[in-house]
Design an enzyme around this catalytic site. Structure first.
Site, PDB file in Angstrom:
ATOM      1  CD  GLU A  51      -2.406  -1.566   2.605  1.00 31.21           C
ATOM      2  OE1 GLU A  51      -2.135  -0.840   3.575  1.00 31.21           O
ATOM      3  OE2 GLU A  51      -3.064  -2.620   2.698  1.00 31.21           O
ATOM      4  CD  GLU A  63      -3.686  -4.492   5.418  1.00 35.27           C
ATOM      5  OE1 GLU A  63      -4.870  -4.893   5.394  1.00 35.27           O
ATOM      6  OE2 GLU A  63      -3.384  -3.289   5.546  1.00 35.27           O
ATOM      7  CD  GLN A  96       0.475   2.254   4.944  1.00 36.19           C
ATOM      8  OE1 GLN A  96      -0.602   2.463   5.491  1.00 36.19           O
ATOM      9  NE2 GLN A  96       0.756   2.652   3.718  1.00 36.19           N
ATOM     10  CG  PHE A  97       2.009   1.168  10.451  1.00 31.96           C
ATOM     11  CD1 PHE A  97       2.984   1.730  11.277  1.00 31.96           C
ATOM     12  CD2 PHE A  97       1.460   1.941   9.445  1.00 31.96           C
ATOM     13  CE1 PHE A  97       3.380   3.045  11.095  1.00 31.96           C
ATOM     14  CE2 PHE A  97       1.862   3.262   9.262  1.00 31.96           C
ATOM     15  CZ  PHE A  97       2.827   3.813  10.093  1.00 31.96           C
ATOM     16  CG  ASP A  98       3.596  -2.631  14.211  1.00 31.66           C
ATOM     17  OD1 ASP A  98       2.473  -2.155  14.455  1.00 31.66           O
ATOM     18  OD2 ASP A  98       4.661  -2.005  14.390  1.00 31.66           O
ATOM     19  CG  HIS A 152       0.108   3.087  13.498  1.00 30.72           C
ATOM     20  ND1 HIS A 152      -1.219   2.874  13.750  1.00 30.72           N
ATOM     21  CD2 HIS A 152       0.172   3.565  12.225  1.00 30.72           C
ATOM     22  CE1 HIS A 152      -1.934   3.231  12.690  1.00 30.72           C
ATOM     23  NE2 HIS A 152      -1.111   3.646  11.744  1.00 30.72           N
TER      24      HIS A 152
END
Lengths: 350, 370
Positions: free
Chosen positions: A43, A74, A96-98, A143
């Site tokens: 993304e 995702e 994009q983030f954990d 995040h």
């Protein structure tokens, strides 16, 4: 491992100072140059260059087919990467983030991890999933998490993480060249750390499965990875002032774990402290403590100690400093394994 | 809301070729088939039904852990499978036994899955590009979309349907509620991937009727993703063939993904572990038995002159196939123990190596004591 790295040792580029983020960027660039089957999808990784700019400029230079702005899903990113791998591609996904990786959990754990096994080895899944992880940046919910244990628990996956720009560059290329699926965790609060990066990869280059002894020592083995290696190194310097010699190990690979390196150190020091940001229960620290205890119980002079996040949801940003392991908590654990009376015991057995 | 279109039916339940405008549109696809190809549709359906029964019996006799029967869905599967071209890839769910057989999977390989000998069992590249059965519903829709995206990225299409590639994903009415199916529709549409979404709406997701999955005809959902959707009589092998042929060739030509909803019915249980009498009404079942795909197709073949000899020969072939399946099922052996560690990773792995050795030593030590 594919032959992509073997043929990737082009003319020496020399050593240059890069941020960890830029080091991954150059690693991705080299991978895209070396193997036309490497494609990036995620993304906002194209025009924007990713929310952390790790893929900055790559779509411009390699085109929209090689560096894809994926639809916002995702599971779709990882699931279609599996299909691309069936087609012979070598996809590199960015999550994009954990905290956004969970919608892809089925595709990673139940599908991707098992396909080589289920095809009796006929089909390989050379997919790298990049995940910025960890806290300490004052971010909003989802995040700042450290979900590595979920994936280290799953057979069929390899899980690695880097702590410095040199490893970031080398290990992303090793991950992409690996024929197994690799979760590549990037310590987001260290993205801006600078360090020397040599783009040369030779047979002597440390494999991505290997741990590294960052600082030698004789009293305590301190094992960390990703964002906490720098903290561990600071702790070693501080402890040295008090006459305690700490050997710092950067684990680098979380699955498999290079227990030989940790064991050799603990046989020398007799004491083990493990640190990670992730919650403690069922985490990597438990696995390392148990395995090292099994391997060299007779050499241990104290019970292994863990310095980790607490077993709570990752807290709101204004409270995260109390959650994250820091220099003082590491030194407290060092005191504990050294048998100093001013230390608290671990919170589990008080 | 998208506009409803007529359900495509070429052959009525009593075996009469339809002549309405919709049917006429697809007639050229049928007219192009040889008598032998038309006979093959029948053989495929009869053999599938017979081995499906044999596998069900084998489960009842304790030889298989489980069997998901395909009884009733033969026309949807055979027609669509015969519509594919050699180079196409298939991503199945777990009930596509006829498709598997037609693409070249040895049916015993499916039995091995259900007997507990393997979790996979075949290399798609050696089995007509028929990928592994997928039990987590809808997951394979994304694999198919990714594969189809790869075809597009390769950019090797020439405009020749004999060589240009496409992908078919099979899924059911239950799976349409899975997020992965929706994401696959998004990705396939976004990248205009050459993919046909073949939905077998057999009306039941174990015990839950399709009305719980969707308040709109499922083929109409495709329109919301920017994908043409079409509904067919899934018990009409000619409709399944012609509509899939057309849509696959459109997809491979670069026109983007397509969705086909085949209305059919799961005559049997979800699997041999299920008891449909607890949730289904018998009159519904009977109404679908009256629309049996094989009966209608046989009636049509007879109406165009096919004689008793062919049908008798096909029945014998099916019996032989089932007997062979039984024989080879009973001959299946349990793999060696160390197989559980093989192929977890492509490359050497210390944990696999260590645990494999440990288990071998441990079991050897037990043997030594015994």
């Amino acid at each position: 491992m594919s032959d992509t790295l073997a043929k990737a040792t082009g003319p020496a580029t020399g050593t240059e100072q890069l941020t960890l983020s830029k080091a991954i960027n150059t690693g991705l660039r080299r991978a895209l140059e070396d193997d036309e089957k490497v494609v990036l999808l995620g993304e906002d990784i194209g025009k924007l260059g990713g929310v952390f700019r790790v893929t900055d400029g790559l779509q411009r230079d390699f085109g929209e087919r090689r560096v894809m702005d994926a639809p916002l899903g995702e599971s779709g990113i990882v699931g279609t990467a599996i299909g691309l791998a069936f087609r012979g591609y070598r996809p590199v996904c960015e999550v994009q983030f954990d905290g956004f990786i969970y919608p892809a959990f089925n595709q990673i754990v139940a599908q991707l991890a098992k396909l080589h096994y289920r095809t009796d080895g006929a089909v390989s899944m050379p997919i790298t999933i990049r995940v910025p992880y960890g806290g300490g940046i004052g971010a909003v919910e989802h995040h700042s998490e450290s979900p590595e244990a979920y994936f280290a628990h799953t057979s069929g996956l390899r899980v690695i993480t880097c702590s410095n720009p040199q490893d970031a560059h080398t290990m992303i290329r090793q991950a992409i060249a690996c024929d197994d699926p690799v979760l590549f965790f990037e310590p987001k609060r260290r993205y801006w750390t600078k360090g020397d990066v040599d783009q040369e990869i030779t047979p002597a280059t440390l494999s991505m499965e290997s741990a590294r002894v960052v600082m030698a020592g004789s009293d305590v083995t301190l094992v960390g990875y990703g964002p906490l290696v720098a903290t561990a190194s600071d702790a070693a310097l501080a402890a040295a002032d008090e006459g305690v010699s700490i050997e710092v190990i950067d684990l680098r690979s979380l699955s498999p774990i290079d227990f030989d390196t940790v064991e050799a150190s603990v046989r020398k020091t007799g004491r083990l402290v493990i640190t990670h940001e992730a919650q403690q229960f069922g985490g990597l620290g438990a696995e390392i403590a148990a395995s090292i205890t099994e391997r060299c119980f007779d050499y241990l002079q104290a019970a292994p100690a863990r310095v980790t996040g607490f077993d709570v949801p990752y807290p709101a940003a204004k409270l995260e400093d109390h959650f994250l392991p820091n220099l003082d908590r590491l030194l407290d654990a060092v005191d504990r394994v050294m048998g100093k009376r001013n230390s608290l015991t671990g919170w589990g057995n008080r | 809301m998208a506009e409803a279109a007529p359900t495509v039916q070429l052959l009525s339940p009593d075996g009469v070729l339809q002549s309405d405008a919709t049917a006429e549109q697809y007639r050229p696809y049928i007219d192009a088939l040889s008598d032998e190809q038309l006979r093959q549709f029948h053989r495929d359906m009869v053999v599938t039904r017979r081995f499906d029964l044999e596998a069900t019996n084998l489960q009842r006799q304790g030889q298989l852990a489980l069997w998901p029967p395909s009884h009733g869905q033969e026309a949807a599967q055979v027609g669509s499978a015969r519509a594919m071209r050699h180079q196409d890839h298939v991503f199945p769910s777990y009930r596509e036994h006829a498709v598997a057989m037609i693409r070249g999977v040895d049916v015993v390989d499916i039995v091995r899955l259900m007997r507990g000998v393997t979790h996979g069992g075949w290399n798609p590249a050696e089995r007509g590009n028929f990928h592994l059965y997928t039990l987590v519903l809808g997951s394979q829709a994304l694999h198919a979309a990714g594969y189809a995206m790869g075809i597009t990225f390769d950019g090797i299409a020439t405009g020749d349907p004999e060589t240009d590639e496409a992908v078919v994903v099979y899924f059911g009415d239950g799976a349409t509620s899975q997020g992965d199916v929706s994401e696959a529709l998004v990705f396939a549409a976004s990248f205009q991937a050459p993919q046909v979404f073949f939905l077998q709406n057999n009306h039941w997701a174990i015990s839950v009727p399709v009305s719980v999955q969707s308040r709109t005809p499922l083929y109409l959902r495709a329109g919301g993703f920017g994908i043409p959707g079409i509904q067919i009589d899934g018990n009409d092998v000619l409709a399944s063939y012609a509509v899939t042929r057309k849509n696959l060739d459109e997809a491979r030509a670069g026109d983007g993904p397509r969705m086909i909803e085949a209305l059919t019915y799961r005559i049997g249980a979800h699997t041999t572990s299920d008891d449909p009498t607890k949730y289904r009404l018998s009159h519904e079942l009977e109404s679908w038995i009256a629309r049996d795909p094989i009966v209608r197709y046989e009636a049509w073949l007879r109406s165009r002159g096919e004689g008793d000899a062919f049908f008798a020969e096909t029945a014998t072939e099916a019996e032989d196939f089932a007997a062979d399946l039984r024989k080879r099922t009973l001959e299946l052996t349990v793999p060696s123990t160390d197989r559980i560690f093989d192929h977890v990773y492509s490359e050497s792995h210390p944990v696999m190596d260590g645990q494999k050795q440990w288990l071998a030593d441990y079991e050897a030590s037990l043997g030594a004591e015994g």
